[in-house]
Design an enzyme around this catalytic site. Structure first.
Site, short mmCIF file in Angstrom:
data_model
loop_
_atom_site.label_atom_id
_atom_site.label_comp_id
_atom_site.label_asym_id
_atom_site.label_seq_id
_atom_site.Cartn_x
_atom_site.Cartn_y
_atom_site.Cartn_z
N VAL A 259 0.86 -1.19 0.00
CA VAL A 259 0.00 0.00 0.00
C VAL A 259 0.89 1.24 0.00
O VAL A 259 1.79 1.36 0.83
CB VAL A 259 -0.92 0.02 1.25
CG1 VAL A 259 -1.68 1.34 1.33
CG2 VAL A 259 -1.89 -1.15 1.22
N ALA B 143 4.33 4.10 3.15
CA ALA B 143 3.95 2.87 2.46
C ALA B 143 4.11 1.71 3.42
O ALA B 143 4.70 1.85 4.49
CB ALA B 143 4.82 2.67 1.23
N LYS B 144 3.60 0.57 3.07
CA LYS B 144 3.82 -0.65 3.86
C LYS B 144 3.48 -1.84 2.99
O LYS B 144 2.68 -1.73 2.05
CB LYS B 144 2.91 -0.65 5.10
CG LYS B 144 3.44 -1.48 6.24
CD LYS B 144 4.53 -0.74 7.00
CE LYS B 144 5.11 -1.57 8.11
NZ LYS B 144 6.03 -0.78 8.94
N GLY B 145 4.06 -2.99 3.32
CA GLY B 145 3.75 -4.20 2.57
C GLY B 145 3.73 -5.40 3.49
O GLY B 145 4.22 -5.34 4.61
#
Ligand code: NAD
Length: 430
Positions: A74, A119-121
């Site tokens: 995201v 962001a992050k994943g």
């Protein structure tokens, strides 16, 4: 040796059982947006993630069978710069969680005023049951699936829960092979020998130590002799404890997933680190009483550092907290329902998006060094980190005084104001 079976499996329903992490974060966002009188259009823009990618990641397991994992990335907001945020491998990963963490990163980077968005994943998997080969294949295929988002100018991942330097090296290699040349700045938290930064491993704990000093100074409390309890004895918790002890604090309690240790006269952090090195967990350490993680949070102390998980201080147990100061080493350790109780008790909370921002700050230094091809000494890294943490604490404190709000709302207000300002200046691309 401690029996690990009972606690090694991540709790799949951790978030869902307690609070929706995205809504918990957004309730603080809404309050701060109200203070800023954010106009309705910008409010809508900042309440939505820019990009949410869901991908199926097929991996050939060692058995020869093919397994399909679900992965997310995201990008919450990239108005101030490339997306920045870790990748976690965990059974508890959900899109809501990844969205919340990506938003958190947006506000965190803005609080410390570094030129990144958030962001992050994550990949839903149980890395503890996977071989190194399976993890490498999973990492490379996931990287290939999100490669259009990645890049030093667009999205720069880092390690998070259950990912480490080695995983970052695989991501960097996969990206570099696709681009036909070595691109070190595509990830941070890499091994130092391949473009990582000195001081990155200790940076989050060092940042926690620096803001603890600032908080005690602000409250007129002495640093020397301050009694500190730290929950979580991993990267963040153990380094915070070690550095605070070196500054003269008395560490009266520490814990990890296996349980806690308490000694009102003070624990020897280095000795516990040596014990953990040999026995893997802190429990069983002989020179302390044992205590549960729940009771640890209610120990007599001046400073409590939750540095393990989300949602450990909730409306249910906040009243029992005896600390005068909370330094949020972990992301989201305090559920939204606990804020009011802690305020009422006069607890001074340094929120996660400020307290643990030392890590992303040195990630930023790593990215700068990679792009410049010129590497700094550890002293330079630490001194620049200290400047940023001290200034950021002062900025958040100013906002808290200006609006008469606690440090958490002040940090959100400062961050949202900075992100909103850039949106206004850039205008809306039609
Ligand atoms: P880590 O895996 O190194 O350590 C986590 C520690 O928490 C371990 O000691 C583990 O045993 C303990 N733990 C796990 N479950 C627990 C439980 N139920 N009760 C008590 N202790 C428990 O992780 P870390 O890198 O130290 O990260 C800790 C927190 O800090 C996370 O919320 C992470 O998102 C946040 N954080 C980390 C960094 C970083 O640079 N590492 C930066 C910012 C925020």
């Amino acid at each position: 040796m401690t029996d690990t079976k009972s606690f090694m499996k991540p709790d799949k329903d951790r978030f869902l059982a307690d609070e929706n992490p995205f809504e918990a974060m957004m309730s603080r966002f809404d309050f701060a947006a109200g203070l800023l009188k954010l106009d309705a259009g910008l409010y809508k823009v900042l309440r939505h993630p820019e990009t949410q990618l869901i991908t199926s990641v097929p991996v050939q397991m060692d058995s020869g069978e093919i397994e399909v994992f679900t992965g997310y990335r995201v990008l919450y907001n990239t108005s101030r710069g490339p997306g920045k945020g870790g990748i976690r491998f965990d059974l508890a990963v959900t899109l809501e969680e990844v969205k919340a963490l990506a938003a958190w990163m947006t506000w965190k980077c803005a609080v410390v005023n570094i030129p990144f968005g958030g962001a992050k994943g994550g990949v839903v998997c149980d890395p503890l049951t996977m071989s190194v080969g399976e993890l490498e294949r999973l990492t490379r295929r996931y990287t290939a699936s999100i490669i259009d988002l990645l890049g030093p100018d667009s999205d720069v991942p880092a390690p998070d829960v259950n990912t480490n330097e080695r995983v970052m090296a695989w991501i960097m290699d996969t990206y570099s092979m696709h681009h036909r040349h070595t691109v070190t700045a595509v990830v941070t938290g890499k091994p130092v020998v391949m473009g990582g930064s000195l001081g990155r491993r200790e940076a989050t704990g060092r940042g926690c130590m620096i803001v603890t000093k600032q908080a005690l100074q602000h409250l007129g409390m002495p640093l020397k002799g301050a009694r500190v309890v730290v929950q979580g004895f991993g990267n963040v918790g153990s380094i915070t404890a070690e550095l605070l002890q070196a500054e003269g604090c008395v560490i009266v309690g520490v814990s990890d997933v296996s349980g806690g240790l308490h000694n009102p006269k003070g624990l020897d952090v280095k000795d516990i680190l040596a014990w953990r090195q040999e026995h893997r967990y802190v429990t069983g350490y002989p020179r302390a009483e044992s205590v549960t993680n729940e009771d640890l949070l209610a120990l007599e102390c001046d400073v409590l550092v939750p540095a393990a998980l989300e949602n450990v201080i909730t409306a249910r147990n906040a009243d029992a907290v005896k600390a005068r100061v909370i330094i949020e080493g972990a992301n989201g350790p305090t559920a939204a329902g606990a804020d009011e109780i802690l305020d009422r008790k006069g607890v001074f909370v340094v929120p996660d998006i400020l307290a643990n921002a030392g890590g992303v700050t040195v990630s930023y230094f790593e990215w700068v060094q990679d792009r410049g091809g010129y590497f700094w000494t550890e002293e330079v890294v630490n001194s620049r980190l200290t400047d940023i943490m001290v200034n950021s604490f002062a900025n958040v404190l100013d906002v808290s005084k200006k609006y008469g709000v606690n440090m958490r709302i002040a940090a959100y207000t400062l961050a949202i104001d900075r992100v909103a300002m850039v949106h206004r200046l850039r205008g809306l691309y039609a």
